[in-house]
Enzyme design. Structure first.
Site, short mmCIF file in Angstrom:
data_model
loop_
_atom_site.label_atom_id
_atom_site.label_comp_id
_atom_site.label_asym_id
_atom_site.label_seq_id
_atom_site.Cartn_x
_atom_site.Cartn_y
_atom_site.Cartn_z
N ASP A 98 0.86 -1.18 0.00
CA ASP A 98 0.00 0.00 0.00
C ASP A 98 0.90 1.23 0.00
O ASP A 98 1.84 1.32 0.79
CB ASP A 98 -0.86 -0.01 1.27
CG ASP A 98 -2.25 0.53 1.05
OD1 ASP A 98 -2.34 1.63 0.46
OD2 ASP A 98 -3.22 -0.12 1.45
N ASP A 199 -3.10 4.69 -2.41
CA ASP A 199 -4.16 5.32 -1.63
C ASP A 199 -4.57 6.67 -2.22
O ASP A 199 -3.70 7.51 -2.50
CB ASP A 199 -3.60 5.52 -0.21
CG ASP A 199 -4.66 5.86 0.80
OD1 ASP A 199 -5.45 4.97 1.13
OD2 ASP A 199 -4.68 7.02 1.28
N GLU A 256 -6.46 3.87 -5.86
CA GLU A 256 -7.76 4.13 -5.22
C GLU A 256 -8.18 5.54 -5.63
O GLU A 256 -7.45 6.50 -5.39
CB GLU A 256 -7.62 4.03 -3.70
CG GLU A 256 -8.96 4.13 -3.02
CD GLU A 256 -8.87 4.64 -1.59
OE1 GLU A 256 -9.78 4.34 -0.81
OE2 GLU A 256 -7.91 5.35 -1.25
N HIS A 331 -11.05 -2.70 3.48
CA HIS A 331 -11.02 -2.32 4.90
C HIS A 331 -11.85 -1.08 5.21
O HIS A 331 -11.92 -0.68 6.36
CB HIS A 331 -9.56 -2.10 5.32
CG HIS A 331 -8.94 -0.96 4.55
ND1 HIS A 331 -8.65 -1.04 3.21
CD2 HIS A 331 -8.61 0.30 4.91
CE1 HIS A 331 -8.15 0.12 2.79
NE2 HIS A 331 -8.12 0.95 3.81
N ASP A 332 -12.43 -0.46 4.19
CA ASP A 332 -13.24 0.75 4.40
C ASP A 332 -14.74 0.49 4.24
O ASP A 332 -15.53 1.42 4.36
CB ASP A 332 -12.86 1.83 3.36
CG ASP A 332 -11.46 2.37 3.56
OD1 ASP A 332 -10.96 2.36 4.70
OD2 ASP A 332 -10.86 2.81 2.56
C1 NOJ Z 1 -8.25 5.54 1.83
C2 NOJ Z 1 -7.95 4.38 2.72
O1 NOJ Z 1 -8.44 3.21 2.14
C3 NOJ Z 1 -8.56 4.69 4.05
O2 NOJ Z 1 -8.53 3.60 4.93
C4 NOJ Z 1 -7.85 5.88 4.63
O3 NOJ Z 1 -8.48 6.27 5.82
C5 NOJ Z 1 -7.84 7.06 3.67
N1 NOJ Z 1 -7.56 6.68 2.32
C6 NOJ Z 1 -6.81 8.04 4.08
O4 NOJ Z 1 -5.53 7.51 3.86
#
Ligand code: NOJ
Length: 559
Positions: A98, A199, A256, A331-332
Site C-alpha cells: 500500500d 491510496d 484508489e 477495509h473501508d
Molecule cells: C483511503 C484508505 O483506504 C482509508 O482507509 C484511509 O483512511 C484514507 N484513504 C486516508 O488515507
C-alpha cells in the site's frame, strides 16, 4: 486485447492489524501473516495486497505514515517483511504494498521540519496558506469531519489535511516531493515487492486557486474530497511516476480513486495511458449512501437495478480500453454478505456464494478482502466505545454529541450498517477463544459469530464458501472467457435477478443470480447441452430460481 498476468490474477487484501497475531499483544503482525500464507495459496489467489505496515502513530491505522522505509514495531521488523516477501515468492504469491502518498503523518520527519519555519527546506513539501480574514483559507471539509485546514501557531499559517489533522497533504507540485516518493517506490521494488495499491492517488494535484466548496455542509459531516479529485496535474504526475518507476518493472498497480467517472478511469488506466493498470472506482461502493446527505451514515438498502446499471456501465465502457478492478469489500466497507446479501443463518452461505459469482465472473481483476472467503459478516457492538475507527468515532461525535442531528440509538444502527470496523474485526480462524487471532486481548473485539464462522470449520465442509471461492479461482485459470470475454447485461430493469452474458471467441457464458430470498422464475433459454460451470445449489431446476440461487453456464455459440 493483450493478455497479461495481472489481468488473470486474483488479489487478496490483508489488513495486517486484524489478520493474525503471533506474539500475544492483540495486534496482527508480519510473522502472523507468514504463518498464514499457505491459507492464501490454498485459496488459489496470486497477489497479496498488504494494507500499510510502515512506521506510523496509527491515527488512521497506518494510513498516516511517519517513515516509508521502516516497519511499525508492533507489526515486526524489516527482516520480517523481507522474510514474508521471500516466503510468498516461494509459494508463487506476489506482494503488493500500500502506497499512501497523498499525505504523510504529521509525525513524518518532513512535516516536523516543514512546520518549523517558513524558510525551512521542507516547508514546500506540504500545503501551507495564510489565514483569510483571520480564518481558514477556504471552506473545505475534511473527509473525517470538521475543517480540512489546521492552524499552526509557530508560523501563523494553516496546512491542508483532507483526512485527519494528523494526515497533512503533501505538495505534489514540488518536484522534490515527487522525486522522494519515486525513490521510496524504487527502494521497495529493489526489496522485491511486486506492485503498489495507491491510496487516494487521484487527490494528489490540487487546484492552485483553492476555490470554496459549493456543497460543503459541516452539519452533515460532509467532505470536500471531490474538490481535490482528478486535479489539474494528476495525469502529468502519474505519467512521470510511470516513467521513473512503474515502467521499469513488471508489476501490478491499482489506484484508489474516489469520484472517478469511466472517462476519468480511461485516462488513468487506458491501455495506452502510461499511468496505472487499474483503479478502484467508488460508484457501487457508495450506492447506499444516505439520502439525507449524511454520506455513508445510513442504514438504507441498495437498489439492485441501480447496482446493475453501475457495474454494467463500468464493464461496457472500459471494455477494450482499460481494465476493471472487481471488488465488493475492503477495509473501508461493510461486509458484502451483510450489505448486499443476507447474513441470516438460513441464507448467509447461499448469498455469499451468489455475490462471489456475480462479481468474479465479470471482466476485471478480482480483489478478495480477508474473511470474505468464509463469509464473515458485519458486527454490532453495543457501545460506541467498542469501536476504534477514527472515521466512525468522529462521525458519532459530530452527528450525535455536537450537532445532535441523530440520537445515539439511530447512529448506532448506522454504525452497525456502515462502520469501517465491520471489515476490521479480527480474522476468524477457528472456534477457540479470540477466534485463533490472538492469545492476548484483541485491539478490536472479535465478532461473536466466530464460533460458527471460521476458517477451520469452512475447511472441513466441502460445501463451504471457502471451497466455492477456491473453485471460482480455479475456473478463472481454466476458462479465458471469464477473464477476457466481453459483457452484456440481460434484463436491465429486473429488480430481483442480476443476469449477464460474456462472449469470447466461439463461447458464451451466461451468469444468473437471484438477489432475493424468494423463489422466482426466469427463462434465459439455456440449451440442454450447456455446461454448468458453477452453482450454489446442487440441483438445477431450470427456470426456477430458489432464494439467492446462482449459476453460470458455458455455451458454444452457433455459426
Ligand atoms: C483511503 C484508505 O483506504 C482509508 O482507509 C484511509 O483512511 C484514507 N484513504 C486516508 O488515507
Amino acid at each position: 486485447m493483450e493478455q497479461t498476468w495481472w489481468k488473470e490474477a486474483v488479489v487478496y487484501q490483508i489488513y495486517p492489524r486484524s489478520f493474525q497475531d503471533s506474539n500475544g499483544d492483540g495486534i496482527g503482525d508480519i510473522p502472523g501473516i507468514i504463518q498464514r500464507l499457505p491459507h492464501l495459496k490454498d485459496l488459489g489467489v496470486d497477489v497479496v495486497w498488504l494494507s500499510p505496515v510502515y512506521q506510523s502513530p496509527n491515527d488512521d491505522n497506518g494510513y498516516d505514515i511517519s517513515d516509508y522505509q521502516a516497519i511499525l514495531p508492533e507489526y515486526g521488523t524489516m527482516k520480517d517483511v523481507e522474510a514474508m516477501i521471500e516466503k510468498a515468492h516461494e509459494l508463487g504469491l506476489k506482494i503488493m504494498m500500500d502506497l499512501v502518498v497523498n499525505h504523510t503523518s504529521d509525525e513524518h520527519r518532513w512535516f516536523e521540519e516543514s512546520r518549523k519555519s517558513k524558510d525551512n527546506p521542507y516547508r514546500d513539501y506540504y500545503i501551507w496558506k495564510d489565514p483569510v480574514n483571520g480564518k481558514e483559507p477556504n471552506n473545505w471539509a475534511s473527509d473525517f469531519g470538521g475543517k480540512a485546514w489546521e492552524y499552526d501557531e509557530t508560523t501563523g499559517q494553516y496546512y491542508l489535511h483532507i483526512f485527519s489533522k494528523k494526515q497533512p497533504d503533501l505538495n505534489w507540485d514540488n518536484p522534490n516531493v515527487r522525486q522522494e516518493i519515486y525513490d521510496i517506490m524504487n527502494w521497495w521494488l529493489d526489496k522485491g515487492v511486486d506492485g503498489f495499491r495507491m491510496d487516494v492517488i487521484n487527490l494528489i494535484s490540487k487546484d492552485a486557486a483553492f476555490p470554496d466548496d459549493p456543497s460543503v455542509n459541516y452539519g452533515k459531516h460532509s467532505s470536500s474530497m471531490e474538490m481535490v479529485a482528478n486535479g489539474p496535474n494528476v495525469h502529468h504526475y502519474l505519467k512521470e511516476m510511470n516513467e521513473k518507476v512503474l515502467s521499469k518493472a513488471d508489476i501490478i498497480t491499482v489506484g484508489e480513486t474516489p469520484g472517478v467517472s469511466t472517462e476519468d478511469a480511461i485516462c488513468y488506466t487506458g491501455f495506452n495511458s502510461d499511468e496505472l493498470q487499474m483503479v478502484f472506482q467508488f460508484e457501487h461502493a457508495v450506492i447506499d449512501d444516505s439520502k439525507e446527505g449524511l454520506g455513508k451514515w445510513s442504514n438504507e438498502r441498495f437498489d439492485l437495478v441501480e447496482l446493475k446499471r453501475i457495474l454494467s456501465k463500468w464493464q461496457v465502457e472500459l471494455h477494450n480500453k482499460a481494465w476493471n478492478s472487481l471488488y465488493w469489500n475492503n477495509h473501508d466497507r461493510p461486509r458484502v454478505v451483510s450489505r448486499f446479501g443476507d447474513d441470516s443463518a438460513e441464507y448467509r452461505e447461499l448469498s455469499a456464494k451468489m455475490l462471489a459469482v456475480t462479481m468474479h465472473f465479470m471482466q476485471g481483476t478480482p480483489y478478495i478482502f480477508q474473511g470474505e472467503e468464509i463469509g464473515m459478516t458485519n458486527v454490532a457492538f453495543d457501545q460506541i466505545t467498542d469501536y476504534r475507527d477514527i472515521d466512525t468515532l468522529n462521525a458519532y461525535h459530530d452527528l450525535v454529541e455536537e450537532q445532535k442531528r441523530l440520537t445515539p440509538k439511530v447512529m448506532m444502527e448506522f454504525v452497525h450498517h456502515s462502520s469501517r470496523d465491520n471489515a476490521r474485526t479480527p480474522m476468524q480462524w477457528e472456534n477457540t477463544n479470540q477466534a485463533g487471532f490472538t492469545t492476548g486481548e484483541s485491539w478490536l473485539g472479535v465478532n461473536p459469530n466466530y464460533t460458527k464462522i471460521n476458517v477451520a470449520a469452512a475447511k472441513e465442509d466441502p460445501e463451504s464458501i471457502f471451497y466455492f471461492y477456491k473453485k471460482i479461482n480455479q475456473l478463472r485459470k481454466e476458462y479465458p472467457i471469464i477473464i477476457y470475454g466481453d459483457y452484456e447485461l440481460l434484463n436491465a430493469e429486473d429488480s430481483e435477478v442480476f443476469a449477464y452474458i460474456r462472449n469470447y471467441k466461439d463461447q458464451q457464458l451466461v451468469v444468473i443470480n437471484n438477489f432475493t430470498d424468494q423463489t422466482v422464475s426466469r427463462d434465459f433459454a439455456i440449451p440442454a447441452d450447456a455446461k454448468a460451470l458453477i452453482a450454489n445449489y446442487d440441483t438445477d431446476l431450470g427456470t426456477t430460481l430458489r432464494p439467492y440461487e446462482s449459476k453460470a453456464y458455458l455455451l458454444r455459440k452457433e455459426g
